[in-house]
Design a protein around this motif. Structure first.
Motif, short mmCIF file in Angstrom:
data_model
loop_
_atom_site.label_atom_id
_atom_site.label_comp_id
_atom_site.label_asym_id
_atom_site.label_seq_id
_atom_site.Cartn_x
_atom_site.Cartn_y
_atom_site.Cartn_z
N PRO A 134 0.77 -1.22 -0.04
CA PRO A 134 -0.20 -0.24 -0.47
C PRO A 134 0.97 1.21 0.09
O PRO A 134 1.99 0.70 0.34
N ILE A 135 0.14 2.12 -0.16
CA ILE A 135 1.23 3.43 -0.25
C ILE A 135 1.40 4.06 1.11
O ILE A 135 0.77 3.63 1.99
N HIS A 136 1.85 5.01 0.96
CA HIS A 136 2.46 4.90 2.43
C HIS A 136 2.16 5.89 2.67
O HIS A 136 2.60 7.39 1.80
N ALA A 137 2.84 6.25 4.13
CA ALA A 137 2.36 7.95 4.35
C ALA A 137 3.01 9.09 3.69
O ALA A 137 4.97 9.24 3.93
N ALA B 108 -15.73 11.33 11.11
CA ALA B 108 -16.40 9.81 10.53
C ALA B 108 -16.32 9.14 9.53
O ALA B 108 -17.21 10.18 8.88
N GLY B 109 -16.00 7.94 9.25
CA GLY B 109 -16.26 7.05 8.24
C GLY B 109 -15.73 6.13 7.28
O GLY B 109 -14.95 5.81 8.39
N ALA B 110 -15.32 6.07 6.22
CA ALA B 110 -14.87 4.86 5.51
C ALA B 110 -13.36 5.49 6.00
O ALA B 110 -12.91 6.64 6.01
N ALA B 111 -12.36 3.91 5.50
CA ALA B 111 -10.77 4.42 5.71
C ALA B 111 -10.61 5.47 4.64
O ALA B 111 -10.83 5.13 3.83
N LEU B 112 -9.62 5.81 5.04
CA LEU B 112 -9.52 6.83 3.81
C LEU B 112 -7.56 6.24 3.84
O LEU B 112 -6.94 5.93 5.07
N TYR B 113 -7.04 7.19 2.81
CA TYR B 113 -5.66 6.46 2.75
C TYR B 113 -4.88 7.92 1.97
O TYR B 113 -4.90 8.56 2.02
N SER B 114 -3.21 7.46 3.03
CA SER B 114 -2.88 8.31 2.36
C SER B 114 -2.61 9.43 0.64
O SER B 114 -2.57 8.82 0.19
N GLY B 115 -2.76 10.22 1.27
CA GLY B 115 -3.33 10.78 -0.88
C GLY B 115 -4.36 11.48 -0.29
O GLY B 115 -4.66 12.21 -1.62
N GLN B 116 -5.40 11.22 0.32
CA GLN B 116 -6.36 11.83 0.14
C GLN B 116 -6.69 12.73 -0.14
O GLN B 116 -6.28 13.48 1.29
N SER C 242 -17.14 20.81 2.06
CA SER C 242 -16.40 19.61 1.51
C SER C 242 -16.40 19.88 0.02
O SER C 242 -15.79 18.99 -1.15
N GLU C 243 -16.41 20.56 -0.22
CA GLU C 243 -16.30 21.15 -1.84
C GLU C 243 -15.26 21.40 -2.68
O GLU C 243 -14.85 22.18 -3.90
N THR C 244 -15.17 22.25 -1.70
CA THR C 244 -13.12 22.92 -2.16
C THR C 244 -12.22 22.27 -1.56
O THR C 244 -12.26 21.86 0.05
N ALA C 245 -11.40 21.93 -2.47
CA ALA C 245 -10.17 20.93 -1.72
C ALA C 245 -9.05 22.47 -0.62
O ALA C 245 -8.97 22.80 -1.38
N VAL C 246 -8.88 21.49 0.00
CA VAL C 246 -7.58 22.40 1.01
C VAL C 246 -6.76 21.69 1.90
O VAL C 246 -5.62 22.30 2.40
N ALA C 247 -6.58 20.57 1.71
CA ALA C 247 -5.46 19.91 2.13
C ALA C 247 -5.59 18.77 2.01
O ALA C 247 -6.50 18.16 1.14
N ILE C 248 -4.36 17.45 2.33
CA ILE C 248 -4.11 16.33 1.59
C ILE C 248 -3.80 15.55 3.28
O ILE C 248 -2.95 15.39 3.34
N LEU C 249 -4.34 14.29 3.18
CA LEU C 249 -4.46 13.05 4.25
C LEU C 249 -2.60 12.64 3.82
O LEU C 249 -2.45 12.68 3.33
N TYR C 250 -2.09 12.83 5.05
CA TYR C 250 -1.15 12.58 4.89
C TYR C 250 -0.23 11.23 5.44
O TYR C 250 0.25 10.48 5.10
N GLY C 251 -1.28 10.44 6.44
CA GLY C 251 -0.95 9.12 6.56
C GLY C 251 -2.54 8.59 6.58
O GLY C 251 -3.59 8.77 6.83
N SER C 252 -2.52 7.45 6.35
CA SER C 252 -4.16 6.33 6.38
C SER C 252 -4.98 6.50 7.53
O SER C 252 -4.28 5.99 8.47
#
Length: 114
Positions: free
Chosen positions: A7-10, A31-39, A61-71
């Protein structure tokens, strides 16, 4: 023969970021589904929690403002996480949820897609 896919690493999506910790912040993820690094993430206006970027949403949430670092695993409660929120170059191939609007929105936070 069994083939295993790693899988993709943090932080694997990062090409470069600002010195020290200037590019990252600790955030709350809804809260919600699993998310992966890079989301790609948007910020839900009502709660102040981050959620997966959704271009058809009407909650912030219709405006992108960040990227998840780790899953993150699936959860029914708000989760703590780290996100890249400014001053970074990122690999397009390692991002989830990227579209042209998200790319433009991220650029306003100096998150440059390469």
């Amino acid at each position: 023969m069994t083939i295993k896919k790693e899988p993709i690493h943090a932080g694997e999506f990062l090409l470069s970021e600002g010195a020290g910790n200037i590019s990252r912040e600790t955030i709350n993820v809804a809260a919600g589904a699993a998310l992966y690094s890079g989301q790609i993430l948007g910020l839900v206006t009502a709660s102040g929690d981050f959620a997966p970027y959704d271009p058809v949403a009407e909650d912030g949430s219709e405006t992108a403002v960040a990227i998840l670092y780790g899953s993150l695993g699936e959860s029914d409660i708000v989760r703590r996480a780290r996100a890249v929120v400014r001053l970074a170059e990122v690999s397009e191939a390692h991002l989830t949820g990227l579209d042209p609007d998200a790319e433009q929105s991220l650029a306003t936070h100096f998150l440059i897609v390469r």
